[in-house]
Scaffold this motif. Structure first.
Motif, PDB file in Angstrom:
ATOM      1  N   VAL A   5       0.968  -1.178   0.153  1.00 26.90           N
ATOM      2  CA  VAL A   5       0.056   0.024   0.161  1.00 26.90           C
ATOM      3  C   VAL A   5       1.041   1.211   0.082  1.00 26.90           C
ATOM      4  CG1 VAL A   5      -1.722   1.488   1.151  1.00 26.90           C
ATOM      5  CG2 VAL A   5      -1.671  -1.240   1.375  1.00 26.90           C
ATOM      6  N   THR A   6       0.830   2.147  -1.002  1.00 30.41           N
ATOM      7  CA  THR A   6       1.517   3.326  -1.169  1.00 30.41           C
ATOM      8  C   THR A   6       0.804   4.504  -0.237  1.00 30.41           C
ATOM      9  OG1 THR A   6       0.541   4.367  -3.106  1.00 30.41           O
ATOM     10  CG2 THR A   6       2.458   2.588  -3.422  1.00 30.41           C
ATOM     11  N   GLY A   7       1.459   5.336   0.104  1.00 31.52           N
ATOM     12  CA  GLY A   7       1.087   6.440   1.007  1.00 31.52           C
ATOM     13  C   GLY A   7       0.271   6.014   2.023  1.00 31.52           C
ATOM     14  N   ALA A   8       0.818   4.830   2.725  1.00 35.27           N
ATOM     15  CA  ALA A   8       0.150   4.210   3.763  1.00 35.27           C
ATOM     16  C   ALA A   8       0.087   5.070   5.094  1.00 35.27           C
ATOM     17  CB  ALA A   8       0.895   2.705   3.886  1.00 35.27           C
ATOM     18  N   THR A   9       1.003   6.063   5.267  1.00 37.23           N
ATOM     19  CA  THR A   9       0.547   6.961   6.411  1.00 37.23           C
ATOM     20  C   THR A   9      -0.236   8.014   6.377  1.00 37.23           C
ATOM     21  OG1 THR A   9       2.849   8.046   5.974  1.00 37.23           O
ATOM     22  CG2 THR A   9       2.839   6.273   7.661  1.00 37.23           C
ATOM     23  N   ILE A  74      -2.010   4.598  -4.049  1.00 42.07           N
ATOM     24  CA  ILE A  74      -2.969   5.716  -3.716  1.00 42.07           C
ATOM     25  C   ILE A  74      -2.429   6.774  -4.604  1.00 42.07           C
ATOM     26  CG2 ILE A  74      -3.738   7.199  -1.833  1.00 42.07           C
ATOM     27  CD1 ILE A  74      -3.899   4.531   0.035  1.00 42.07           C
ATOM     28  N   SER A  75      -3.440   7.520  -5.292  1.00 41.55           N
ATOM     29  CA  SER A  75      -2.725   8.555  -5.968  1.00 41.55           C
ATOM     30  C   SER A  75      -2.157   9.871  -5.183  1.00 41.55           C
ATOM     31  CB  SER A  75      -4.162   9.326  -6.706  1.00 41.55           C
ATOM     32  OG  SER A  75      -5.065   9.600  -5.889  1.00 41.55           O
ATOM     33  N   ALA A  76      -1.286  10.425  -5.862  1.00 42.11           N
ATOM     34  CA  ALA A  76      -0.435  11.332  -5.105  1.00 42.11           C
ATOM     35  C   ALA A  76      -1.078  12.717  -4.758  1.00 42.11           C
ATOM     36  CB  ALA A  76       0.974  11.805  -5.835  1.00 42.11           C
ATOM     37  N   THR A 135      -7.098  -2.710 -11.516  1.00 43.84           N
ATOM     38  CA  THR A 135      -8.414  -2.468 -10.998  1.00 43.84           C
ATOM     39  C   THR A 135      -8.419  -0.849 -10.683  1.00 43.84           C
ATOM     40  OG1 THR A 135      -8.796  -4.553  -9.860  1.00 43.84           O
ATOM     41  CG2 THR A 135     -10.400  -2.713  -9.320  1.00 43.84           C
ATOM     42  N   PHE A 136      -9.151  -0.275 -11.296  1.00 43.77           N
ATOM     43  CA  PHE A 136      -9.523   1.373 -11.108  1.00 43.77           C
ATOM     44  C   PHE A 136     -10.676   1.543 -10.127  1.00 43.77           C
ATOM     45  CE2 PHE A 136      -7.939   1.742 -15.842  1.00 43.77           C
ATOM     46  CZ  PHE A 136      -6.612   1.836 -15.204  1.00 43.77           C
ATOM     47  N   LEU A 137     -10.290   2.184  -9.013  1.00 38.29           N
ATOM     48  CA  LEU A 137     -11.213   2.420  -8.018  1.00 38.29           C
ATOM     49  C   LEU A 137     -11.517   3.990  -8.250  1.00 38.29           C
ATOM     50  CD1 LEU A 137      -9.711   0.781  -4.846  1.00 38.29           C
ATOM     51  CD2 LEU A 137     -11.555   0.036  -6.447  1.00 38.29           C
ATOM     52  N   ARG A 138     -12.615   4.214  -9.144  1.00 38.09           N
ATOM     53  CA  ARG A 138     -12.824   5.610  -9.389  1.00 38.09           C
ATOM     54  C   ARG A 138     -13.768   6.252  -8.323  1.00 38.09           C
ATOM     55  NH1 ARG A 138     -14.280   5.875 -16.019  1.00 38.09           N
ATOM     56  NH2 ARG A 138     -11.959   5.767 -16.627  1.00 38.09           N
ATOM     57  N   ASN A 139     -12.960   6.618  -7.205  1.00 31.43           N
ATOM     58  CA  ASN A 139     -13.502   7.349  -5.897  1.00 31.43           C
ATOM     59  C   ASN A 139     -14.259   8.754  -6.439  1.00 31.43           C
ATOM     60  OD1 ASN A 139     -12.683   5.248  -4.766  1.00 31.43           O
ATOM     61  ND2 ASN A 139     -10.786   6.276  -3.612  1.00 31.43           N
ATOM     62  N   GLY A 140     -15.296   8.812  -5.654  1.00 26.95           N
ATOM     63  CA  GLY A 140     -16.142  10.281  -5.731  1.00 26.95           C
ATOM     64  C   GLY A 140     -15.636  10.992  -4.672  1.00 26.95           C
ATOM     65  N   TRP A 141     -16.280  11.974  -4.410  1.00 25.11           N
ATOM     66  CA  TRP A 141     -15.834  12.957  -3.349  1.00 25.11           C
ATOM     67  C   TRP A 141     -16.046  12.354  -1.955  1.00 25.11           C
ATOM     68  CZ3 TRP A 141     -13.460  15.732  -6.301  1.00 25.11           C
ATOM     69  CH2 TRP A 141     -13.267  17.069  -6.238  1.00 25.11           C
ATOM     70  N   TYR A 142     -15.061  12.929  -0.979  1.00 25.13           N
ATOM     71  CA  TYR A 142     -15.150  12.335   0.381  1.00 25.13           C
ATOM     72  C   TYR A 142     -16.114  13.193   1.306  1.00 25.13           C
ATOM     73  CZ  TYR A 142     -10.707   9.877  -0.246  1.00 25.13           C
ATOM     74  OH  TYR A 142      -9.743   9.110  -1.154  1.00 25.13           O
ATOM     75  N   HIS A 143     -17.033  13.095   2.042  1.00 22.36           N
ATOM     76  CA  HIS A 143     -17.579  13.570   2.901  1.00 22.36           C
ATOM     77  C   HIS A 143     -16.758  14.570   3.567  1.00 22.36           C
ATOM     78  CE1 HIS A 143     -21.399  11.213   2.549  1.00 22.36           C
ATOM     79  NE2 HIS A 143     -21.348  10.253   3.495  1.00 22.36           N
ATOM     80  N   GLU A 144     -15.558  14.125   4.023  1.00 15.24           N
ATOM     81  CA  GLU A 144     -14.535  14.984   4.856  1.00 15.24           C
ATOM     82  C   GLU A 144     -14.229  16.349   4.256  1.00 15.24           C
ATOM     83  OE1 GLU A 144     -14.575  10.347   6.470  1.00 15.24           O
ATOM     84  OE2 GLU A 144     -14.703  11.486   4.517  1.00 15.24           O
TER      85      GLU A 144
END
Length: 288
Positions: A5-9, A74-76, A135-144
């Motif tokens: 997992v990149t960007g793991a922190t 995890i995208s930069a 696998t492309f996980l095309r994530n929408g906006w975060y609630h946060e």
């Protein structure tokens, strides 16, 4: 099966690792790839392997990815620099003969008018060209993304923006993290693309009404022109370029570019996605 997992922190990375552990992946089979290993001390204590890997330093990535079977990229977060950074990871994955590359992209990246989409489109193309099963996980906006806006709304009595009546199918960051963990922990996801969004879409006016409901304080949504909103943001202290970019996101929302009703996220994680009302509640708790 070794999973990296990149960007793991980062905020998403930590949630993905927690979700992988909940799905009974052995800590010894998880490799956290981080720029600063010191920030991963808590992960190391759980038995997770920590490797130093910097998106800007290809030589570190080739070593970090050695022996992995699959990788979550995890995208930069440096807009404008991400394509080259992602290329470095993809090339290192290919050299290490990784057999499954999972990438966090953007909702409807191929058609989205949101300016962030271009680097995601180009990264998806690079991954396809690499020949690595993906696998492309095309994530929408975060609630946060709206926590600060919720807090400001309570203090100011209004929400401002230029999203009009555009529907936002957002979900909690933890929902997207669980989806990534499902893809990494189960089979049958190779060469698939998931459009991931919340089950319940809402408008900015809906958000104002939800804040009103939870606080008892009347909150209204002030819809502005794109330029008016950019000027408002710049006047609050944001650099003009950032203010214009955020206003541009809202303008894209007004045209439906963050709406999706396919419910692929809920289906993937096997439960309803987190409602925006939960995030409103948490945001309000922070100012009590």
């Amino acid at each position: 099966m070794k999973t990296g997992v990149t960007g793991a922190t980062g905020q998403l990375g930590r949630l993905v690792i927690a979700a992988l552990l909940q799905k009974n992946l052995a800590p010894s089979d998880i490799v956290a790839i981080v720029r600063n290993p010191e920030k991963a001390a808590d992960l190391a204590k759980q038995g997770i392997t920590i490797r130093q890997g910097d998106y800007n330093k290809p030589e570190t990535l080739e070593k970090a990815l050695a022996g992995l079977d699959q990788l979550l990229l995890i995208s930069a977060n440096e807009v404008g620099k991400r394509l080259l950074q992602h290329r470095h990871v993809i090339e290192a994955a290919k050299k290490n003969q990784i057999t499954h590359l999972v990438y966090t992209s953007l909702l409807h990246a191929d058609t989205s008018a949101i300016n962030l989409a271009e680097e995601h489109r180009q990264t998806e193309a690079l991954i396809r060209e690499s020949g690595i099963p993906f696998t492309f996980l095309r994530n929408g906006w975060y609630h946060e993304n709206y926590v600060q806006a919720i807090v400001n709304a309570v203090l100011q009595g209004m929400l401002a923006g230029c999203a009009g009546n555009g529907k936002i199918a957002s979900a909690a960051r933890a929902d997207y993290a669980e989806a990534a963990a499902v893809v990494l922990a189960t089979s049958g996801h190779e060469n698939k693309m998931y459009e991931l969004a919340g089950d319940e879409a809402w408008t900015m006016d809906d958000l104002a009404k939800e804040i009103t409901r939870q606080t008892g304080k009347q909150i209204v949504y002030l819809n502005m022109s794109e330029q008016e909103y950019a000027s408002l943001l710049a006047g609050s202290g944001l650099p003009a370029e950032i203010a214009q970019m955020i206003a541009g996101w809202d303008a894209a929302i007004a045209h439906g570019h963050l709406f999706d009703d396919s419910h692929q996220l809920g289906k993937l994680i096997g439960r309803p996605t987190t409602p925006i009302a939960d995030t409103v509640k948490k945001a309000l708790e922070s100012i009590k």
